[in-house]
Structures are given as C-alpha cells and as structure tokens.
Motif scaffolding. Structure first.
Motif, PDB file in Angstrom:
ATOM      1  N   ILE A   1      11.391  -1.219   5.741  1.00 35.74           N
ATOM      2  CA  ILE A   1      10.103  -1.169   5.399  1.00 35.74           C
ATOM      3  C   ILE A   1      10.163   0.646   5.619  1.00 35.74           C
ATOM      4  O   ILE A   1      11.209   1.512   6.359  1.00 35.74           O
ATOM      5  N   GLY A   2       9.465   1.238   4.062  1.00 35.44           N
ATOM      6  CA  GLY A   2      10.134   2.459   4.169  1.00 35.44           C
ATOM      7  C   GLY A   2       8.892   2.909   2.978  1.00 35.44           C
ATOM      8  O   GLY A   2       8.176   3.019   2.796  1.00 35.44           O
ATOM      9  N   ASP A   3       9.171   4.349   2.846  1.00 34.68           N
ATOM     10  CA  ASP A   3       8.181   5.040   2.343  1.00 34.68           C
ATOM     11  C   ASP A   3       8.402   5.073   0.860  1.00 34.68           C
ATOM     12  O   ASP A   3      10.066   5.885   0.681  1.00 34.68           O
ATOM     13  N   PRO A   4       7.390   4.810   0.117  1.00 38.21           N
ATOM     14  CA  PRO A   4       7.810   4.577  -1.752  1.00 38.21           C
ATOM     15  C   PRO A   4       8.001   5.871  -2.273  1.00 38.21           C
ATOM     16  O   PRO A   4       9.028   5.662  -3.265  1.00 38.21           O
TER      17      PRO A   4
ATOM     18  N   SER B   1      10.088   7.669  -1.308  1.00 34.53           N
ATOM     19  CA  SER B   1      11.477   8.192  -0.569  1.00 34.53           C
ATOM     20  C   SER B   1      12.405   7.951  -2.097  1.00 34.53           C
ATOM     21  O   SER B   1      12.027   7.067  -2.349  1.00 34.53           O
ATOM     22  N   ASP B   2      14.057   8.165  -1.855  1.00 36.56           N
ATOM     23  CA  ASP B   2      14.886   7.990  -2.260  1.00 36.56           C
ATOM     24  C   ASP B   2      15.387   6.646  -1.751  1.00 36.56           C
ATOM     25  O   ASP B   2      15.515   6.321  -0.898  1.00 36.56           O
TER      26      ASP B   2
ATOM     27  N   GLY C   1       0.923  -1.224  -0.374  1.00 37.84           N
ATOM     28  CA  GLY C   1       0.520  -0.030   0.187  1.00 37.84           C
ATOM     29  C   GLY C   1       0.705   1.148  -0.218  1.00 37.84           C
ATOM     30  O   GLY C   1       0.901   1.844  -0.549  1.00 37.84           O
ATOM     31  N   ASP C   2       1.149   1.258   0.936  1.00 37.73           N
ATOM     32  CA  ASP C   2       1.655   3.259   1.743  1.00 37.73           C
ATOM     33  C   ASP C   2       3.571   2.603   1.817  1.00 37.73           C
ATOM     34  O   ASP C   2       3.973   3.662   2.360  1.00 37.73           O
ATOM     35  N   LYS C   3       3.770   1.179   1.575  1.00 37.99           N
ATOM     36  CA  LYS C   3       5.243   1.484   2.132  1.00 37.99           C
ATOM     37  C   LYS C   3       5.306   0.304   1.074  1.00 37.99           C
ATOM     38  O   LYS C   3       5.804  -0.149   0.473  1.00 37.99           O
ATOM     39  N   LEU C   4       6.780   0.458   0.970  1.00 35.69           N
ATOM     40  CA  LEU C   4       7.904  -0.589   0.646  1.00 35.69           C
ATOM     41  C   LEU C   4       9.024  -1.144   1.516  1.00 35.69           C
ATOM     42  O   LEU C   4       9.459  -0.678   2.208  1.00 35.69           O
ATOM     43  N   SER C   5       8.121  -2.598   0.075  1.00 35.22           N
ATOM     44  CA  SER C   5       9.629  -3.642   1.345  1.00 35.22           C
ATOM     45  C   SER C   5      10.980  -3.909   0.916  1.00 35.22           C
ATOM     46  O   SER C   5      10.684  -3.849  -0.502  1.00 35.22           O
ATOM     47  N   LEU C   6      11.720  -3.510   1.130  1.00 39.71           N
ATOM     48  CA  LEU C   6      13.030  -4.161   0.463  1.00 39.71           C
ATOM     49  C   LEU C   6      14.011  -5.588   1.608  1.00 39.71           C
ATOM     50  O   LEU C   6      13.842  -4.980   2.447  1.00 39.71           O
TER      51      LEU C   6
ATOM     52  N   VAL D   1      18.705   5.406  -0.590  1.00 39.62           N
ATOM     53  CA  VAL D   1      18.975   5.793   1.137  1.00 39.62           C
ATOM     54  C   VAL D   1      18.156   4.625   1.393  1.00 39.62           C
ATOM     55  O   VAL D   1      19.245   4.425   2.632  1.00 39.62           O
ATOM     56  N   LEU D   2      17.177   4.304   1.450  1.00 41.81           N
ATOM     57  CA  LEU D   2      16.732   2.739   2.097  1.00 41.81           C
ATOM     58  C   LEU D   2      16.816   1.677   1.680  1.00 41.81           C
ATOM     59  O   LEU D   2      18.150   0.932   2.635  1.00 41.81           O
ATOM     60  N   LEU D   3      17.721   1.883   0.720  1.00 41.12           N
ATOM     61  CA  LEU D   3      18.800   0.897   0.733  1.00 41.12           C
ATOM     62  C   LEU D   3      20.122   1.266   1.540  1.00 41.12           C
ATOM     63  O   LEU D   3      20.488  -0.166   1.465  1.00 41.12           O
TER      64      LEU D   3
END
Length: 120
Positions: free
Chosen positions: A27-30, A32-33, A3-8, A36-38
């Motif tokens: 888990i992060g904001d889809p 966002s960069d 939904g409103d979250k991105l999972s790496l 940076v999440l990586l």
C-alpha cells in the motif's frame, strides 16, 4: 485505489478466474512515484520468496523451522466453513497443517493475523 491509498498486488495464478499460490500486496501514496512503489513491491517479494517455511520430509510436508507464515483461504467446498492455508505458494489443507503441527506437540504457539499488505 483505497481513497487516499494505492494498492499494488502481484500473484500466482493457475487459471484466469482465480489467483492461487503466492500473493503479495503493498500500500502506498497514490501521488508518489509508482515505479518506486513497484520497486518496493519487488523487494518485498524477493525477501519473502527467500524464506522457506515447509519442506518435504519422510512423513510428507513438514514445518522447516519453528515459524510458519502463510495466507488463510477458503477450502473451495460449497457450504463449507473450513479454511485452508497457502504456505510457500502451496495450498495446505487444514488437516495437513494440523498433522504438521503435531511435530511440536506440547509446545506453545502464537497465532497473529495481519493485513495482506503487512510484512510478517
């Protein structure tokens, strides 16, 4: 995406069909960069890989300190309801975990179950 979250996720795999060993998730904001999440995922992996929870001893696998962190898995036996755990990237059968805990007979313990994306 959740939904409103991105999972790496990053994981070990001994075969293409099924991951095994280490598994990491963040888990992060889809919006966002994603680099940076990586980077945050890589930092988390480094922190967690730096800690050793089990070691080989005279009696086989032993708990290294007083804290063990791992992941609950299915034991892989059809129609079985028994878990196994993955600690330090290695599969540990339920009976073996029980044997390792006997070193602490008479001690208290706290079992806390956390989401895979949480850092414990």
């Amino acid at each position: 995406m959740f939904g409103d979250k991105l999972s790496l996720e990053a994981f070990d795999s001994t075969s293409e069909e099924e991951p095994s060993g280490y598994r990491f998730q963040i888990i992060g904001d889809p919006l966002s960069d994603q680099f940076v999440l990586l980077g945050k995922l890589i930092e988390k992996m480094r922190r967690l890989l730096a800690v050793v929870h089990v070691r080989e001893g005279d009696l086989g696998l032993q708990i290294a300190d007083e804290t063990v962190r791992g992941r609950i898995e299915w034991d892989g036996i059809e129609d079985s309801r028994r878990p196994c755990v993955v600690i330090d990237g290695r599969r540990v059968e339920w009976d073996e975990l029980g044997r390792m805990l006997m070193t602490f007979e008479g001690w208290q313990f706290k079992l806390e179950v956390c989401d895979p994306s949480d850092e414990i």
